[in-house]
Design a protein around this motif. Structure first.
Motif, short mmCIF file in Angstrom:
data_model
loop_
_atom_site.label_atom_id
_atom_site.label_comp_id
_atom_site.label_asym_id
_atom_site.label_seq_id
_atom_site.Cartn_x
_atom_site.Cartn_y
_atom_site.Cartn_z
N SER A 198 40.47 34.13 45.47
CA SER A 198 39.77 35.30 46.00
C SER A 198 39.65 36.42 44.98
CB SER A 198 40.49 35.82 47.25
OG SER A 198 41.83 36.19 46.94
N ALA A 199 40.37 36.30 43.86
CA ALA A 199 40.29 37.32 42.81
C ALA A 199 39.41 36.88 41.65
CB ALA A 199 41.70 37.63 42.30
N SER A 200 38.72 35.78 41.80
CA SER A 200 37.91 35.25 40.70
C SER A 200 36.80 36.22 40.32
CB SER A 200 37.30 33.91 41.09
OG SER A 200 36.41 33.44 40.09
N GLY A 201 36.59 36.40 39.02
CA GLY A 201 35.47 37.19 38.54
C GLY A 201 34.24 36.35 38.28
N ASN A 202 34.32 35.05 38.55
CA ASN A 202 33.21 34.13 38.38
C ASN A 202 32.56 33.92 39.74
OD1 ASN A 202 31.83 31.49 38.40
ND2 ASN A 202 32.59 31.30 36.31
N ASN A 203 31.34 34.41 39.91
CA ASN A 203 30.71 34.41 41.22
C ASN A 203 30.38 33.02 41.74
OD1 ASN A 203 30.24 37.30 42.20
ND2 ASN A 203 29.56 37.41 40.07
N GLU A 204 30.13 32.07 40.85
CA GLU A 204 29.90 30.69 41.30
C GLU A 204 31.17 30.14 41.96
OE1 GLU A 204 27.16 28.95 41.30
OE2 GLU A 204 25.83 30.05 39.93
N GLU A 205 32.31 30.39 41.34
CA GLU A 205 33.58 29.91 41.89
C GLU A 205 33.98 30.69 43.13
OE1 GLU A 205 36.35 30.06 38.61
OE2 GLU A 205 34.83 29.23 37.26
N LEU A 206 33.77 31.99 43.12
CA LEU A 206 34.09 32.81 44.28
C LEU A 206 33.26 32.39 45.48
CD1 LEU A 206 35.62 35.19 45.50
CD2 LEU A 206 33.83 36.72 44.59
N PHE A 207 31.99 32.09 45.25
CA PHE A 207 31.13 31.63 46.34
C PHE A 207 31.66 30.34 46.95
CE2 PHE A 207 27.81 28.40 47.12
CZ PHE A 207 27.34 28.87 48.34
N LEU B 140 28.87 31.19 32.46
CA LEU B 140 27.69 30.96 33.30
C LEU B 140 26.39 31.20 32.53
CD1 LEU B 140 28.90 32.67 36.61
CD2 LEU B 140 29.08 30.26 35.94
N THR B 141 26.47 31.18 31.20
CA THR B 141 25.28 31.48 30.40
C THR B 141 24.32 30.30 30.29
OG1 THR B 141 26.65 31.01 28.45
CG2 THR B 141 26.31 33.33 29.04
#
Length: 635
Positions: free
Chosen positions: A551-560, A323-324
């Motif tokens: 639901s365990a994603s550490g990527n907030n864009e994907e989790l959202f 996400l950089t």
């Protein structure tokens, strides 16, 4: 941006805090500040300010302030350097909630002042009688500001360390008038200097270069920063807390809480290479240092391009630098937005659209063409979705927004602006386009600009006459709604694999193998999630989550994206996770849509939304509160 003190002795125990390295400081010897022009054309008239800069305008702000964490206020003095027309007798500033104790001139003589009627978000005019005199004036204002919309005061419990309070500001678009008495308009650029005191052991950082050594004042410390280049006043920013610094390169580094420093530095390891890539594209970086501060999660935006010190949300930390692009975006603002700034907010695409294009070029240089093409394709999809929702002839879909017209959203200001730049680059060739854009930055460095100005500059320096201008639809792109027919569409091959997988799922319910999912880029995973059928049963959602660990994603864009889909389908297992997410993250981009998804679910979702918002609202920045209030508290 990627989408606007009275001293008190606080008894705090000591802890080590790192200071900015001395090579990033500036000389303590004062120089004559630069003075930027103020545009006088009708399209440069900023109706979001009360200022009358043609009569008297602020050129420099000198702050001497104390942070009061107990009272959640800031107070002290602001000394303004004023350039006035012959015979000018009044200086008009912007004021929203300031408590002005006194106003004096350079000799300490009291100056009469009045605060006019307040007009909603715009605040009120602070009119000071400066008397007829020479062109250069000095005005000193003693004041304090509490409950300032620009400032968020965090309790220790709201920080990663949990021991000390925290403060950060967010000034864009017109929030700095809630804590700084000045002319709060992007077209009235100002240099500034600030001395700010805070209780030990807190460290203060600002969007300028550090001046001299930190002063030890007993139970407090004083930090001085200076910006010797004229900037839009919304770019004056401050943060204070238990923070530490780690260098990332000769002129780059990151501030954050000690507990977060390792993760932040790892995610930001490519920053120095990004600065070099940006310079290779469009000329030298002109601000000295490029440092960043990773703030607590209540920060309302992805990032804010404050000069020398980009403010960042921790939600960009995914552990894999996927996400950089956010960093590339905020860095690119050092040219488009900070170096050359929209004179009025109706021309915000000059900041954000040009920056989004520049961001993609940096991503291509650092991470390769595939990732750049995929991220550009996601942006294009957002444009189409917006046009489908509001209509291609909606006035808010033009890049230039005349006064009184609201933009249709970030997909226009950011993505359509970038698509315009990308279309031009493809049509005229990259070499020719880059030469033009670099001269645009050089010619208008440290100055405001308008849509008409960049259009005229394109006619003069990019295209070969009116025939080519008409062929490229320059005027239509900037001033008309919708998306011109010559738009450069993304390469279908960019997402060929993931689009095939999305079709297989839609047609037959075939879920990609976990190894395939893990091997995709973040852009590919986001594309898949965005392409899913919007109506899913509980069993279908459970199967997706089980197979892909969404639901365990550490990527907030994907989790959202997962939470948004789950809540829109009344998926009960997602409620607890959404509760945790909304209790921890204050980024408006995530928070508002999730509350909206709940509110749209009637008797199932509305009680959940109201319950969660009742406990989380106080922890959000005023920007997020104002946005979510319209969704959850609209009745």
């Amino acid at each position: 941006m990627r989408f606007a003190f009275s001293a008190v002795a606080l008894l705090l125990t000591t802890t080590a805090c790192t200071t900015v390295p001395m090579e990033g400081n500036i000389d303590t010897a004062r120089t004559t500040p630069l003075v930027a022009p103020v545009l006088t054309s009708p399209d440069a008239l900023d109706t979001s300010t009360y200022a009358r800069p043609q009569v008297a305008r602020v050129t420099h702000v000198d702050l001497d302030l104390a942070l009061d964490f107990a009272g959640k206020s800031v107070g002290g003095t602001a000394t303004l350097s004023v350039l006035a027309a012959p015979g000018a007798r009044e200086l008009v500033l912007d004021d929203k909630g300031l408590k002005v104790a006194s106003v004096t001139d350079g000799q300490g003589k009291a100056l009469p002042f009045t605060v006019g009627a307040s007009d909603g978000e715009k605040g009120a005019p602070l009119t000071i009688q400066i008397g007829a005199g020479g062109e250069s004036r000095t005005v000193r204002i003693a004041y304090s500001a509490s409950d300032a919309d620009a400032l968020q005061w965090l309790s220790p419990e709201q920080t990663a360390g949990g021991k000390y309070p925290y403060l950060f500001s967010q000034g864009q678009a017109i929030l700095n008038r809630t804590w700084i008495p000045t002319q709060d308009s992007p077209g009235i650029r100002q240099t500034w200097r600030a001395r700010v005191t805070a209780p030990k052991p807190l460290t203060v950082v600002m969007s300028g270069l550090k001046v001299g050594e930190t002063e030890d004042l007993g139970d407090r410390r004083a930090f001085t920063y200076e910006m010797d280049k004229p900037v839009a006043p919304y770019l004056i920013a401050v943060a204070a807390g238990d923070i530490a610094f780690r260098p990332l390169g000769p002129r780059t580094g990151v501030w954050t809480e000690p507990k977060m420093l390792d993760a932040a530095a790892s995610e930001l390891a490519d920053t120095e290479a990004m600065v070099s890539a940006a310079e290779k594209l469009y000329g030298p970086y002109r601000w000295g240092r490029y440092d960043m501060i990773v703030l607590p999660p209540s920060f309302p935006y992805g990032g804010m391009e404050n000069p020398t010190l980009t403010f960042l949300t921790p939600t960009f930390i995914a552990g894999d630098r996927s996400l950089t692009g956010l960093i590339a975006h905020e860095l690119a603002h050092s040219w488009s937005g900070n170096l050359v700034t929209n004179a009025v907010w109706g021309d915000g695409w000059l900041n954000e659209g040009v920056t989004s294009y520049f961001e993609n070029r940096i991503v291509e240089e650092i991470y390769g063409k595939k990732r750049a093409q995929q991220e550009a394709s996601l942006d294009y999809t957002a444009i189409i979705e917006t046009l489908d929702r509001v209509g291609s002839d909606a006035p808010g879909t033009a890049l230039h927004q005349p006064d009184g017209t609201d933009s249709a959203g970030s997909a226009i200001v950011y993505n359509k602006g970038a698509a315009f730049m990308r279309t031009l680059e493809h049509a005229v060739g990259r070499e020719r386009f880059d030469a033009w854009l670099r001269q645009w930055f050089d010619k208008h460095a440290f100055q405001p600009a308008t849509s008409q100005m960049i259009y005229d500059d394109m006619l003069a320096h990019l295209v070969n006459g009116k025939v080519e201008a008409n062929k490229l639809k320059l005027h239509e792109w900037i001033f008309d709604p919708g998306l011109p027919a010559n738009v450069l569409r993304p390469d279908p091959a960019a997402f060929a694999t993931v689009d095939a997988a999305a079709k297989a799922y839609a047609d037959a319910g075939t879920i990609p193998a976990k190894a395939t999912w893990d091997g995709w880029t973040s852009a590919e995973r986001q594309r898949f999630l965005q392409s899913l059928p919007q109506q899913r049963s509980a069993d279908q959602l459970a199967a997706l989550d089980s197979a892909l660990s969404l639901s365990a994603s550490g990527n907030n864009e994907e989790l959202f994206l997962w939470l948004n889909l789950a809540l829109a389908n009344r998926f009960d297992p997602a409620v607890e996770q959404a509760d945790r997410f909304l209790s921890h993250v204050g980024r408006t981009k995530f928070v508002r849509p999730l509350f909206a998804a709940l509110m749209e679910q009637g008797d199932w979702g509305q009680p959940i939304a109201k319950r969660i918002y009742a406990k989380t609202r106080a922890g959000y920045h005023s920007v997020t509160q104002a946005s979510v209030d319209k969704v959850v508290l609209k009745d």
